[in-house]
Each structure stands twice: as C-alpha cells, then as structure tokens.
Design a protein around this motif. Structure first.
Motif, PDB file in Angstrom:
ATOM      1  N   MET A 106       0.832  -1.213   0.000  1.00 34.28           N
ATOM      2  CA  MET A 106       0.000   0.000   0.000  1.00 34.28           C
ATOM      3  C   MET A 106       0.861   1.254   0.000  1.00 34.28           C
ATOM      4  O   MET A 106       0.551   2.243  -0.673  1.00 34.28           O
ATOM      5  CB  MET A 106      -0.949  -0.012   1.201  1.00 34.28           C
ATOM      6  CG  MET A 106      -2.198  -0.850   0.974  1.00 34.28           C
ATOM      7  SD  MET A 106      -3.483  -0.569   2.212  1.00 34.28           S
ATOM      8  CE  MET A 106      -2.777  -1.418   3.621  1.00 34.28           C
ATOM      9  N   ARG A 107       1.956   1.226   0.754  1.00 37.91           N
ATOM     10  CA  ARG A 107       2.842   2.395   0.767  1.00 37.91           C
ATOM     11  C   ARG A 107       3.464   2.615  -0.607  1.00 37.91           C
ATOM     12  O   ARG A 107       3.567   3.758  -1.084  1.00 37.91           O
ATOM     13  CB  ARG A 107       3.933   2.197   1.823  1.00 37.91           C
ATOM     14  CG  ARG A 107       3.448   2.487   3.227  1.00 37.91           C
ATOM     15  CD  ARG A 107       4.510   2.243   4.255  1.00 37.91           C
ATOM     16  NE  ARG A 107       4.101   2.701   5.585  1.00 37.91           N
ATOM     17  CZ  ARG A 107       4.611   2.282   6.716  1.00 37.91           C
ATOM     18  NH1 ARG A 107       5.580   1.375   6.699  1.00 37.91           N
ATOM     19  NH2 ARG A 107       4.181   2.747   7.874  1.00 37.91           N
ATOM     20  N   LEU A 108       3.883   1.550  -1.240  1.00 32.75           N
ATOM     21  CA  LEU A 108       4.440   1.678  -2.588  1.00 32.75           C
ATOM     22  C   LEU A 108       3.410   2.229  -3.553  1.00 32.75           C
ATOM     23  O   LEU A 108       3.716   3.074  -4.413  1.00 32.75           O
ATOM     24  CB  LEU A 108       4.947   0.313  -3.075  1.00 32.75           C
ATOM     25  CG  LEU A 108       6.217  -0.215  -2.407  1.00 32.75           C
ATOM     26  CD1 LEU A 108       6.420  -1.693  -2.723  1.00 32.75           C
ATOM     27  CD2 LEU A 108       7.430   0.586  -2.862  1.00 32.75           C
ATOM     28  N   LEU A 109       2.169   1.776  -3.431  1.00 33.35           N
ATOM     29  CA  LEU A 109       1.101   2.250  -4.317  1.00 33.35           C
ATOM     30  C   LEU A 109       0.816   3.728  -4.085  1.00 33.35           C
ATOM     31  O   LEU A 109       0.587   4.485  -5.039  1.00 33.35           O
ATOM     32  CB  LEU A 109      -0.159   1.414  -4.093  1.00 33.35           C
ATOM     33  CG  LEU A 109      -1.272   1.540  -5.135  1.00 33.35           C
ATOM     34  CD1 LEU A 109      -0.749   1.204  -6.526  1.00 33.35           C
ATOM     35  CD2 LEU A 109      -2.446   0.640  -4.766  1.00 33.35           C
ATOM     36  N   CYS A 110       0.836   4.157  -2.821  1.00 32.46           N
ATOM     37  CA  CYS A 110       0.636   5.575  -2.510  1.00 32.46           C
ATOM     38  C   CYS A 110       1.746   6.426  -3.122  1.00 32.46           C
ATOM     39  O   CYS A 110       1.490   7.500  -3.696  1.00 32.46           O
ATOM     40  CB  CYS A 110       0.593   5.787  -1.001  1.00 32.46           C
ATOM     41  SG  CYS A 110      -0.860   5.108  -0.189  1.00 32.46           S
ATOM     42  N   LEU A 111       2.984   5.967  -2.994  1.00 31.09           N
ATOM     43  CA  LEU A 111       4.107   6.720  -3.545  1.00 31.09           C
ATOM     44  C   LEU A 111       4.055   6.758  -5.065  1.00 31.09           C
ATOM     45  O   LEU A 111       4.446   7.758  -5.688  1.00 31.09           O
ATOM     46  CB  LEU A 111       5.427   6.089  -3.072  1.00 31.09           C
ATOM     47  CG  LEU A 111       5.724   6.222  -1.576  1.00 31.09           C
ATOM     48  CD1 LEU A 111       6.829   5.267  -1.157  1.00 31.09           C
ATOM     49  CD2 LEU A 111       6.103   7.660  -1.226  1.00 31.09           C
ATOM     50  N   LEU A 112       3.569   5.686  -5.676  1.00 29.50           N
ATOM     51  CA  LEU A 112       3.493   5.625  -7.130  1.00 29.50           C
ATOM     52  C   LEU A 112       2.402   6.533  -7.677  1.00 29.50           C
ATOM     53  O   LEU A 112       2.577   7.178  -8.716  1.00 29.50           O
ATOM     54  CB  LEU A 112       3.234   4.177  -7.564  1.00 29.50           C
ATOM     55  CG  LEU A 112       3.222   3.883  -9.070  1.00 29.50           C
ATOM     56  CD1 LEU A 112       4.599   4.137  -9.682  1.00 29.50           C
ATOM     57  CD2 LEU A 112       2.779   2.450  -9.322  1.00 29.50           C
ATOM     58  N   THR A 113       1.275   6.603  -6.968  1.00 27.97           N
ATOM     59  CA  THR A 113       0.118   7.342  -7.479  1.00 27.97           C
ATOM     60  C   THR A 113      -0.046   8.726  -6.872  1.00 27.97           C
ATOM     61  O   THR A 113      -0.756   9.573  -7.428  1.00 27.97           O
ATOM     62  CB  THR A 113      -1.164   6.552  -7.191  1.00 27.97           C
ATOM     63  OG1 THR A 113      -1.327   6.397  -5.769  1.00 27.97           O
ATOM     64  CG2 THR A 113      -1.112   5.178  -7.854  1.00 27.97           C
ATOM     65  N   GLY A 114       0.564   8.964  -5.697  1.00 28.22           N
ATOM     66  CA  GLY A 114       0.351  10.216  -4.987  1.00 28.22           C
ATOM     67  C   GLY A 114      -0.925  10.235  -4.171  1.00 28.22           C
ATOM     68  O   GLY A 114      -1.284  11.261  -3.593  1.00 28.22           O
ATOM     69  N   LEU A 115      -1.619   9.098  -4.081  1.00 25.50           N
ATOM     70  CA  LEU A 115      -2.880   9.029  -3.342  1.00 25.50           C
ATOM     71  C   LEU A 115      -2.625   8.906  -1.839  1.00 25.50           C
ATOM     72  O   LEU A 115      -1.591   8.390  -1.415  1.00 25.50           O
ATOM     73  CB  LEU A 115      -3.705   7.833  -3.824  1.00 25.50           C
ATOM     74  CG  LEU A 115      -4.154   7.908  -5.294  1.00 25.50           C
ATOM     75  CD1 LEU A 115      -4.802   6.602  -5.722  1.00 25.50           C
ATOM     76  CD2 LEU A 115      -5.118   9.077  -5.494  1.00 25.50           C
ATOM     77  N   PRO A 116      -3.579   9.348  -1.003  1.00 25.00           N
ATOM     78  CA  PRO A 116      -3.394   9.264   0.450  1.00 25.00           C
ATOM     79  C   PRO A 116      -3.497   7.830   0.931  1.00 25.00           C
ATOM     80  O   PRO A 116      -4.334   7.052   0.456  1.00 25.00           O
ATOM     81  CB  PRO A 116      -4.530  10.122   0.996  1.00 25.00           C
ATOM     82  CG  PRO A 116      -5.588  10.059  -0.051  1.00 25.00           C
ATOM     83  CD  PRO A 116      -4.857  10.010  -1.359  1.00 25.00           C
ATOM     84  N   PHE A 117      -2.681   7.499   1.910  1.00 21.68           N
ATOM     85  CA  PHE A 117      -2.679   6.142   2.444  1.00 21.68           C
ATOM     86  C   PHE A 117      -4.034   5.793   3.065  1.00 21.68           C
ATOM     87  O   PHE A 117      -4.563   4.696   2.861  1.00 21.68           O
ATOM     88  CB  PHE A 117      -1.572   6.001   3.493  1.00 21.68           C
ATOM     89  CG  PHE A 117      -1.486   4.641   4.108  1.00 21.68           C
ATOM     90  CD1 PHE A 117      -0.781   3.622   3.484  1.00 21.68           C
ATOM     91  CD2 PHE A 117      -2.119   4.365   5.316  1.00 21.68           C
ATOM     92  CE1 PHE A 117      -0.703   2.358   4.049  1.00 21.68           C
ATOM     93  CE2 PHE A 117      -2.046   3.107   5.894  1.00 21.68           C
ATOM     94  CZ  PHE A 117      -1.336   2.099   5.256  1.00 21.68           C
TER      95      PHE A 117
END
Length: 432
Positions: free
Chosen positions: A232-243
C-alpha cells in the motif's frame, strides 16, 4: 589436467605471486600431501618477505621440496615445461567447490526429513562460506602500473556521461540526493537512521520504488511491516494518493481513476521490484543476500536493520559488528548495493527536539565504521506541522556533508520531494 603440474610453479616467483593472490591453499586439494606441499611453499614465501630487508619474496627451491616431501616425488613423475598458472588456479577452485558442495548436499539429505527449512538455511550458509573461501584478491591493483586502465576508464565515463539518460550509480530516492553522492555504487552501504515512528519505512519504500522505476532490480525484504502494508505504501508513492483513502476504501472518483492509471506503471516495473516477508529464522545476512542474488538484484533495501537475525539468533547489540561486517563483505563480493533503515536508541526520542547522533545508533561504532553513507532523518514539531522532514548526511566517504529539507506530505495526498538543500545551519536541535 593433473594437478601435479602445480609443483614446478611453486619454485617460480611470478606463479607464486598469482597463487598467493588467488588465495590458493592446501585445503583446496584432494591430495592431502600435495596440499601440505602448497602450504609449505606459501609459508616459505611469506617467511622470505619477513627475512629480506627489501621485502622481496623468494620461492622455495625445488630441491628443498624434494627433500621435504620425498615420498610424494618418488611416486610421481613431475612434467617439465611451462604451465599456465591461471589454469592451475581455475582447476583447484573447481575441484574444491565441487568437493565441498557435494559434502554439504550429502549432509543436507540426512537432516532434510527432520527439519527441511533448517536444513536449507544451513546449506545456504555453508555454500556462502565455500564461495567466500574461493574469492581471491584479484581486485588488488599496483597503482604505479594502472595509468592506462584508469585513463581509459575515465574516457569511457566521459563518453557515457554524454548520454543524458544514463546515471553513474543507483538512485537514492531523490534526484538531489542521488546527484550529491553520485549514485550508490555496487557493493556500497547506505544507512538511514531516525527515531522510532518517524517514517523510515516510508522512506525505504520511496528508495526501492525510485530505483525500480529507473530500471534497477530491487530486492525489498520487509522485516518490520506486513507485505500488505508495504504494498500500500508503494502504491501511494506511485500514485500520490493518500494512504488512508486506499486503506479504508474512501477514495474519490477522481482518485479512483488515478489508481487505475497506475496499472501501466506497475506493468512497466515488472519483476524489477521484489517484496519479501522473511520469517525470523530466514533473516540472516547470508540468506537475505542469497535471495537478492537469486532475483538478480542491483540493490537490497531493508526496512529495519535491528530485525536482521544475528549469529546464534541472539539479540545483543554487540552482534551488530558481525551483521555490519557481513553486509559489507557479502555486498561487495556479489556487487549488490544496500540501503538499510536503522534506529536511534536512548532516552531521547521523537518527541524531543534532539535530532539524534551517530553515537546513538544501535551498534553505532560498527555501523559508522562500515557504512559508506549514514543519513539522519529528523523532524521538529514545527516541521511536522509544515509537512516537512530533514535528511542530513552525517557520515560519508567521498562527498561533503550536507542536508536537505523535504516536503513530506502524507495526509490528503502522498508527496515526498526535496524542497531545498541546507547549509548545515538548519539542523533540528543538537545531536546529543
């Protein structure tokens, strides 16, 4: 090739230099008496260095070998002529590797039924030791003889730097930090230290993702957090979306579209980023780096150095010397760069304005001595309110010390970027 051809080489200065540099020794030979002869010749060689005022070594005379080992010479005919020392070295190594590896695998069969996982872990450690025993010193160089290789390597580097898409080393999460240290080189170790709960795991995810996006192969063992949390952290960093939005399923329609658009980015990364969650008994340095090598990784990123299993599964801080040395040695041997998160220990914590110093690292003297770079993460209460983080380079081998103020936005969106470089005057508190 009959290894008896090694005997004429024991009385030749050039060949002895090669054999000593390649760390050939008696245990590499199945013929025990030949092994004794090799060890005797190397001991003679080393003793001659100590006895000569100018340090010039002298090989053992063949007549001395014949006097010392008459039985061996009586049973064999020693061929004459010049023999290729490299072939002797290669064959000795191959025979040693084959013999020792066969012994490990045979021993594995006897314990495999009782505890398969323990048997495999033991075999991995033994095989790494066998490989280490055959690593020579060929990487040594005589500086006075190295002008043209150095010159040509510099010319190649200049030509490669003309390609704007190339970079000298593995990126370290942020272009500004990467440029400053000239990239992380194969075998180098960087440590990021902070108080507990400051965001080390998020930073490690940023570094792993950034390296994979730049085309490097990354092995990311998550020792502290679950695979789901790391993903989830990687996905947030990739997309810029909030955790929180991803975790709780509260994304807006526009955010959900951005999440869907990440599919192509993840496909582009492919198998270059491997996340793992090893069990405690699988967290030895040998096993972690064996897994990294299996995945052909350029970079290993670990989210908590204190969770690496020390020898004997103990938890003593003095074991950090063994851990740090093993990471440095194995990383350099197999050419894998390393980034590890580490924590400060002591009564002063995140709630204080104290930034933390290298002496407060767990196993500090061993980490600081071994690592190529040590970075400190710090955040004052004011910086926390302003969504800012400071990263300071507090130990380095080849560049000046400096620091960076980061935009560290994790609420409402995820955005980690460098705002500016500091001049050393903006440190958070004192590093006491």
């Amino acid at each position: 090739m009959d290894l008896a051809v090694i005997v004429p080489r024991l009385s030749d200065s050039f060949s002895m230099q090669r054999l000593v540099a390649a760390r050939i020794n008696g245990k590499l030979f199945a013929d025990a008496e030949l092994g004794e002869m090799v060890d005797y010749s190397i001991a003679w060689w080393m003793q001659s260095i100590a006895e000569h005022n100018d340090g010039t070594p002298t090989p053992v005379p063949e007549a001395q070998l014949r006097d010392q080992f008459p039985g061996w010479f009586a049973q064999r005919t020693i061929p004459e002529g010049d023999y290729i020392t490299e072939e002797i070295v290669r064959e000795a190594r191959e025979k040693y590797l084959r013999r020792e590896a066969e012994g490990v695998l045979k021993g594995l069969a006897t314990v495999l039924e009782e505890d398969p996982e323990a048997a495999v872990r033991s075999a991995i450690g033994s095989l790494v030791d066998i490989r280490s025993a055959t690593i020579g010193t060929e990487r040594e160089r005589i500086f006075g003889e190295e002008f043209w290789p150095i010159y040509e390597a510099h010319i190649d580097a200049v030509l490669e730097s003309a390609d704007a898409t190339s970079h000298p080393g593995i990126p370290l999460g942020f272009p500004e930090i990467t440029d400053h240290i000239y990239g992380l080189q194969p075998g180098e170790l960087a440590v990021f230290a902070a108080w507990t709960g400051l965001g080390k795991s998020v930073l490690m995810a940023q570094i792993a993702l950034h390296a994979a996006l730049q085309g490097h192969r990354v092995y990311f063992p998550s020792l502290e957090n679950s695979l789901e949390l790391t993903e989830m952290r990687l996905l947030c960093l990739l997309t810029g979306l909030p955790f929180a939005g991803i975790e709780r399923g509260t994304l807006s329609f526009e955010q959900f579209e951005r999440l869907g658009a990440a599919e192509k980015q993840m496909e582009a990364i492919g198998d270059r980023l491997v996340i793992d969650r090893p069990h405690r008994e699988e967290r030895t340095v040998a096993e972690l780096y064996t897994r990294a090598a299996y995945h052909r990784a350029d970079l290993l990123v670990g989210d908590q150095l204190t969770f690496v299993t020390p020898p004997g599964n103990s938890q003593r801080w003095q074991d950090f010397e063994d851990i740090a040395n093993a990471i440095a040695d194995i990383g350099q041997q197999i050419g894998i760069a390393s980034v590890w998160a580490h924590q400060f220990v002591g009564e002063v914590g995140r709630s204080s304005s104290k930034a933390g110093g290298s002496h407060q690292l767990a196993g500090s003297q061993h980490i600081v001595r071994t690592a190529d770079f040590v970075f400190r993460m710090s955040q004052s209460p004011e910086q926390e309110e302003d969504d800012a983080m400071e990263i300071s380079l507090i130990k380095q081998r080849r560049v000046r010390q400096t620091g960076w103020i980061l935009d560290w936005v994790l609420d409402g969106e995820t955005r980690l970027t460098v705002d500016r470089e500091t001049d050393g005057m903006e440190l958070v508190g004192e590093s006491s």
